[in-house]
Design an enzyme around this catalytic site. Structure first.
Site, short mmCIF file in Angstrom:
data_model
loop_
_atom_site.label_atom_id
_atom_site.label_comp_id
_atom_site.label_asym_id
_atom_site.label_seq_id
_atom_site.Cartn_x
_atom_site.Cartn_y
_atom_site.Cartn_z
CG ASP A 1 -1.80 -1.25 1.25
OD1 ASP A 1 -2.19 -1.71 0.16
OD2 ASP A 1 -2.06 -1.77 2.34
CE LYS B 1 2.99 -2.24 -4.34
NZ LYS B 1 2.42 -2.03 -2.99
CB ALA C 1 -1.85 -6.62 -5.72
N GLY C 2 -3.95 -4.43 -4.60
CA GLY C 2 -4.97 -3.47 -5.01
C GLY C 2 -4.28 -2.20 -5.42
CG HIS C 3 -1.41 -2.13 -7.61
ND1 HIS C 3 -0.49 -2.84 -8.33
CD2 HIS C 3 -1.16 -2.44 -6.31
CE1 HIS C 3 0.27 -3.55 -7.51
NE2 HIS C 3 -0.12 -3.32 -6.28
CB THR C 4 -5.76 3.30 -6.37
OG1 THR C 4 -6.29 2.34 -5.46
CG2 THR C 4 -6.83 4.30 -6.73
NE ARG D 1 7.20 -30.80 -5.90
CZ ARG D 1 8.16 -31.54 -5.43
NH1 ARG D 1 9.14 -31.95 -6.20
NH2 ARG D 1 8.16 -31.92 -4.15
CD GLN E 1 1.29 -8.82 -2.62
OE1 GLN E 1 2.07 -9.50 -3.25
NE2 GLN E 1 0.07 -8.62 -3.04
CB SER F 1 3.42 11.22 -4.66
OG SER F 1 2.03 11.32 -4.89
N GLY G 1 -0.28 14.05 -3.70
CA GLY G 1 -1.69 13.90 -4.00
C GLY G 1 -1.88 12.75 -4.97
P1 IMO Z 1 -0.62 -4.16 -2.50
O1 IMO Z 1 -0.07 -4.68 -3.80
C1 IMO Z 1 -1.01 -4.61 1.79
C2 IMO Z 1 -1.01 -8.68 3.44
C3 IMO Z 1 -2.30 -9.16 4.07
C4 IMO Z 1 -1.76 -10.09 5.13
C5 IMO Z 1 -0.58 -10.74 4.43
C6 IMO Z 1 -0.86 -12.08 3.79
O2 IMO Z 1 -1.95 -3.51 -2.62
O3 IMO Z 1 0.37 -3.31 -1.79
P2 IMO Z 1 -2.20 -12.84 1.64
O4 IMO Z 1 -3.65 -12.68 1.27
O5 IMO Z 1 -1.25 -12.24 0.65
O6 IMO Z 1 -1.84 -14.26 1.98
O7 IMO Z 1 -2.03 -12.03 3.01
O8 IMO Z 1 -0.17 -9.83 3.41
N1 IMO Z 1 -1.13 -8.18 2.06
C7 IMO Z 1 -1.11 -6.89 1.71
N2 IMO Z 1 -1.03 -5.77 2.46
N3 IMO Z 1 -1.02 -4.49 0.46
C8 IMO Z 1 -1.05 -5.58 -0.32
O9 IMO Z 1 -0.91 -5.51 -1.66
C9 IMO Z 1 -1.14 -6.86 0.29
N4 IMO Z 1 -1.22 -8.13 -0.15
C10 IMO Z 1 -1.20 -8.92 0.93
O10 IMO Z 1 -3.02 -8.08 4.65
O11 IMO Z 1 -1.26 -9.36 6.23
MG MG Z 2 -3.15 -2.96 -1.01
#
Ligand code: IMO
Ligand code: MG
Length: 435
Positions: free
Chosen positions: A8, A11, A34-37, A139, A227, A416, A418
């Site tokens: 978060d 990125k 992952a959640g990319h805005t 596997r 991540q 950055s 904003g």
């Molecule tokens: P982006 O790409 C923040 C965290 C989860 C949890 C741990 C394991 O948006 O930065 P998982 O579902 O991967 O097995 O969870 O990793 N986590 C993230 N935290 N941003 C992310 O992705 C994350 N992807 C997984 O909250 O603590």
């Molecule tokens: Mg995230």
């Protein structure tokens, strides 16, 4: 481009900016966790599996074999993009080596997290990421995207469903397994996935060969880390991590690209700290300050909407992950979120059992006992989101950036202030030079 904290780091915005000078953008690990805005042209796009480069025409997007692929989720993203007029066709390639997430992985994710109730749960995103990677390494029960097109696909699903049903029943004991567990019907799953496979067919490719050809031809390729490095399975805060190599060291294995082609790495950090899910977070501020950061920074998960834990910048951790990831320069994100504070702290060392350390601990128990040692800097107490040049930032904001850069030992290249593409300061700003 690598996130240096616990994910978060904003990125998505950096990838979007960098895409301008690249021909190809690659997602190489993780999955729909992952959640990319990306905010562009007044529109907000939330992407999960598809590289953010998809928003620019002429850019080739690639999802490699290091990613765990959830077919309904990527198809949903494709539909969502198309409905907003974004072209998704030959510009998206997906590796036939990518391991596929099935409904049983989601059930297993929930059960494993439930079983951790007595300890601290990892707090996963429940997307089946860990169980799918576990099957890949194990596997015997793994299915890759290329397998969906094989004649024996149905047979495989039947065999795996029989096996998983026994395991799930055994782990579940008297825990409620939820509805998905009852719906583990091999025939339905196989039929659904055959349909997904048909829809994905135009995108499926041998992306390893594609990338090697592309790099050998001298084209510019951007690797988009998901991540953050502290969530790396091998080098992060194990076991409170994700199941892939999310630090810089994961690029080669996830994409199938030798390290010799990686010539510049940007480390992305947020100007403060956040973490979502369980695990130690030494600089956490579980108080009014944390709430202030959460409100101003809109610190709620993109994927799960969970409120993120917030705190001060941990420079011990960031220095470690910058070194681990081979970072050349830094992008400091969300600096504007700190604008109202009178004082800003940076964690420069830990005290563990009365000893002062600046090395990031390899054992999570040590990190749990670490008490942050802070350096306090004066805040700037004025809005900065309109600023476009480094020299127009308030002196205290520059001092803060200088100090981060100095401790991490890398120059700040981008600041950055904003979410919009325009709210960006290009700043090659060498560590220590101004001091
Ligand atoms: P982006 O790409 C923040 C965290 C989860 C949890 C741990 C394991 O948006 O930065 P998982 O579902 O991967 O097995 O969870 O990793 N986590 C993230 N935290 N941003 C992310 O992705 C994350 N992807 C997984 O909250 O603590
Ligand atoms: Mg995230």
């Amino acid at each position: 481009m690598i996130g240096l904290q616990w994910g978060d780091e904003a990125k998505g915005k950096i990838v979007d900016l960098l895409t301008e000078c690249h021909d190809v953008v690659v997602r190489y690990q993780g999955g729909a966790n992952a959640g990319h805005t990306v905010v562009t042209g007044g529109q907000t796009y939330k992407l999960s599996l598809i590289p953010s480069g998809i928003l620019r025409s002429g850019v080739q997007c690639v999802v490699t074999g290091g990613v765990v692929l959830n077919p309904p989720s990527i198809l949903g993203e494709i539909d969502g993009l198309r409905s907003r007029g974004v072209e998704v066709g030959g510009n998206l390639l997906i590796s036939d080596r990518a391991h596929v997430i099935f409904p049983w992985h989601m059930v297993e994710d929930r059960l494993t997290e439930g079983a951790a109730r007595n300890g601290e749960a990892i707090g996963t995103t429940m997307r089946g990421i860990g169980p799918c990677y576990r099957d890949k390494v194990g596997r015997a029960n793994a299915i890759r995207l290329g397998d969906l097109y094989r004649a024996d696909f149905r047979e495989r699903v039947e065999r795996i469903v029989a096996h998983k049903s026994r395991i799930i029943a055994a782990i579940a004991g008297d825990q409620p397994t939820g509805q998905d567990a009852d719906r583990l019907d091999a025939a339905t799953i196989a039929a659904d996935y055959e349909q997904y496979a048909e829809r994905l067919r135009p995108h499926v490719a041998d992306t390893t060969t594609y990338l090697l050809d592309t790099l050998e031809a001298g084209r510019r390729v951007l690797f988009e880390g998901a991540q953050g490095a502290l969530l790396d399975i091998d080098h992060g805060t194990f076991p409170y991590v994700t199941s892939s190599n999310s630090s810089g060291v994961g690029i080669s294995s996830g994409a199938g690209v030798p390290g010799r082609y990686l010539n510049r790495i940007i480390g992305v950090v947020k100007a403060y700290g956040t973490r979502v899910g369980g695990g130690p977070f030494p600089t956490e501020q579980d108080n009014d300050l944390g709430q202030h950061l959460r409100d101003r920074g809109n610190e709620y998960g993109t994927v799960t909407r969970r409120p993120r834990r917030c705190g001060w910048f941990d420079a011990v951790a960031a220095r470690y992950t910058a070194r681990l990831s081979g970072v050349d320069t830094l992008a400091v994100m969300l600096l504007d979120v700190l604008s109202e504070l009178a004082e800003i702290k940076i964690c420069t060392a830990y005290e563990i059992d009365g000893r002062r350390v600046t090395v990031f601990p390899s054992q999570v128990d040590d990190l749990r006992r670490a008490r942050p040692v802070y350096e306090t800097l004066p805040g700037w107490r004025q809005e900065i989101s309109h600023v476009r040049a480094l020299s127009d930032l308030p002196p205290n904001a520059r001092r803060y950036l200088d100090r981060l850069s100095q401790i991490i030992g890398r120059p700040v290249e981008i600041v950055s202030i904003g979410a919009d593409r325009e709210q960006t300061i290009q700043a090659i700003h060498d560590s220590g030079v101004d001091e």
